[in-house]
Design a protein around this motif. Structure first.
Motif, PDB file in Angstrom:
ATOM      1  N   ASP A 168      -5.061   0.986  -1.821  1.00  0.00           N
ATOM      2  CA  ASP A 168      -6.016   0.602  -0.770  1.00  0.00           C
ATOM      3  C   ASP A 168      -6.580  -0.781  -1.029  1.00  0.00           C
ATOM      4  O   ASP A 168      -6.730  -1.592  -0.096  1.00  0.00           O
ATOM      5  N   ARG A 169      -6.917  -1.052  -2.286  1.00  0.00           N
ATOM      6  CA  ARG A 169      -7.480  -2.361  -2.617  1.00  0.00           C
ATOM      7  C   ARG A 169      -6.460  -3.472  -2.418  1.00  0.00           C
ATOM      8  O   ARG A 169      -6.787  -4.551  -1.894  1.00  0.00           O
ATOM      9  N   ASN A 187      -3.549   5.481  -5.885  1.00  0.00           N
ATOM     10  CA  ASN A 187      -3.938   5.518  -4.480  1.00  0.00           C
ATOM     11  C   ASN A 187      -5.061   4.538  -4.189  1.00  0.00           C
ATOM     12  O   ASN A 187      -5.027   3.798  -3.195  1.00  0.00           O
ATOM     13  N   GLU A 214      -6.149  -4.390   1.181  1.00  0.00           N
ATOM     14  CA  GLU A 214      -7.238  -5.252   1.636  1.00  0.00           C
ATOM     15  C   GLU A 214      -7.024  -6.698   1.184  1.00  0.00           C
ATOM     16  O   GLU A 214      -7.235  -7.635   1.951  1.00  0.00           O
ATOM     17  N   ALA A 267       0.829  -1.212   0.000  1.00  0.00           N
ATOM     18  CA  ALA A 267       0.000   0.000   0.000  1.00  0.00           C
ATOM     19  C   ALA A 267       0.861   1.259   0.000  1.00  0.00           C
ATOM     20  O   ALA A 267       0.577   2.218  -0.733  1.00  0.00           O
TER      21      ALA A 267
END
Length: 280
Positions: A268-269, A264, A272, A201
């Motif tokens: 984030d994905r 960005n 996860e 990330a």
């Protein structure tokens, strides 16, 4: 279907659509960076009879003041913009992982020296220092990339160190130590995979930041040489065309913004995804 179930599914579907759109845009950007100058080998061809032309059938985004096609230059410029930013992100990640792992796991003098070095570099304004160094060194894309790698790495060092400190005293680490494994083996094979989500990330975040930083340097004339296909350089050269052909300046500016936002969101994905895999 209950109201709560509906509310849960709608955001999930929206997130899936957003992730798919971001992935598609990222794929287009990567394809442009990899093959853009092959697809448009004559991106620098000048047509002095159609300088500053508005978008039309022959030129979807119009032309610049030298009659060069804006769309072709935009696609060809993806390579220098994205390749340099990727080098900054990957170089910073490499330094941050090596020093951050060592500092967090070994502690002691190694940790103290690494933290002081990171604090010293963090105190320096990265973009301003890069402008000064590149200006003194006569500009140059490689020099700007190298300076940004060094000045971006302290954030990675501190982040990885903090993540390693959280993992260092866990049961799996103690078990690995009890088996007599070398510290390097424990760090690389056992600790590092558990801090990978944060690393990925943050690397994507650095990638996005490096695009903006390198485009800013090119805009100031300290990145790629004049006439080279680069989004920041295009924006600088086409400012005077805002009233004749606005897309000449707005297209590269929009490309920088879209690339940064997409990276960005993808970061984030990916965080996860890797976090879910680690928890299984």
């Amino acid at each position: 279907m209950t109201t709560d179930t509906f509310k849960t599914r709608v955001p999930a579907r929206s997130a899936s659509v957003l992730n798919a759109v971001c992935a598609a845009i990222a794929a287009i950007l990567l394809a442009a960076a990899a093959a853009g100058q092959w697809v448009f080998p004559d991106w620098d061809r000048q047509d002095l009879l159609s300088t500053g032309a508005m978008p039309g059938a022959g030129h979807p985004l119009g032309t610049d003041e030298l009659g060069r096609d804006i769309l072709q230059m935009l696609v060809a410029g993806a390579r220098s913009t994205l390749a340099g930013a990727a080098l900054v992100a990957l170089g910073s990640m490499l330094i941050g992982n090596v020093l951050g792992l060592a500092a967090g796991y070994l502690g002691g003098l190694t940790d103290a020296v690494t933290r002081r070095l990171a604090d010293l570099l963090l105190a320096l304004p990265a973009l301003l220092v890069t402008i000064v160094v590149a200006g003194i060194g006569g500009g140059g894309y490689a020099l700007a990339v190298g300076v940004l790698v060094v000045l971006t790495s302290p954030g990675d060092i501190r982040l990885v160190r903090s993540a390693v400190l959280e993992q260092r005293h866990r049961a799996y680490v103690e078990a690995a130590r009890s088996l007599g494994l070398r510290p390097a083996t424990v760090m690389v094979r056992h600790v590092w995979p558990n801090v990978l989500p944060v690393v990925v990330a943050n690397t994507m975040l650095n990638f996005a930041g490096a695009i903006v930083a390198l485009s800013s340097l090119s805009f100031l004339g300290l990145g790629v040489p004049p006439g080279a296909p680069d989004w920041g350089r295009m924006l600088a050269e086409n400012r005077t065309l805002l009233y004749d052909n606005p897309s000449a300046a707005l297209a590269p500016a929009l490309a920088v913004v879209v690339a940064a936002v997409v990276l960005n969101l993808l970061g984030d994905r990916l965080f996860e995804i890797f976090s879910d895999r680690r928890s299984r």
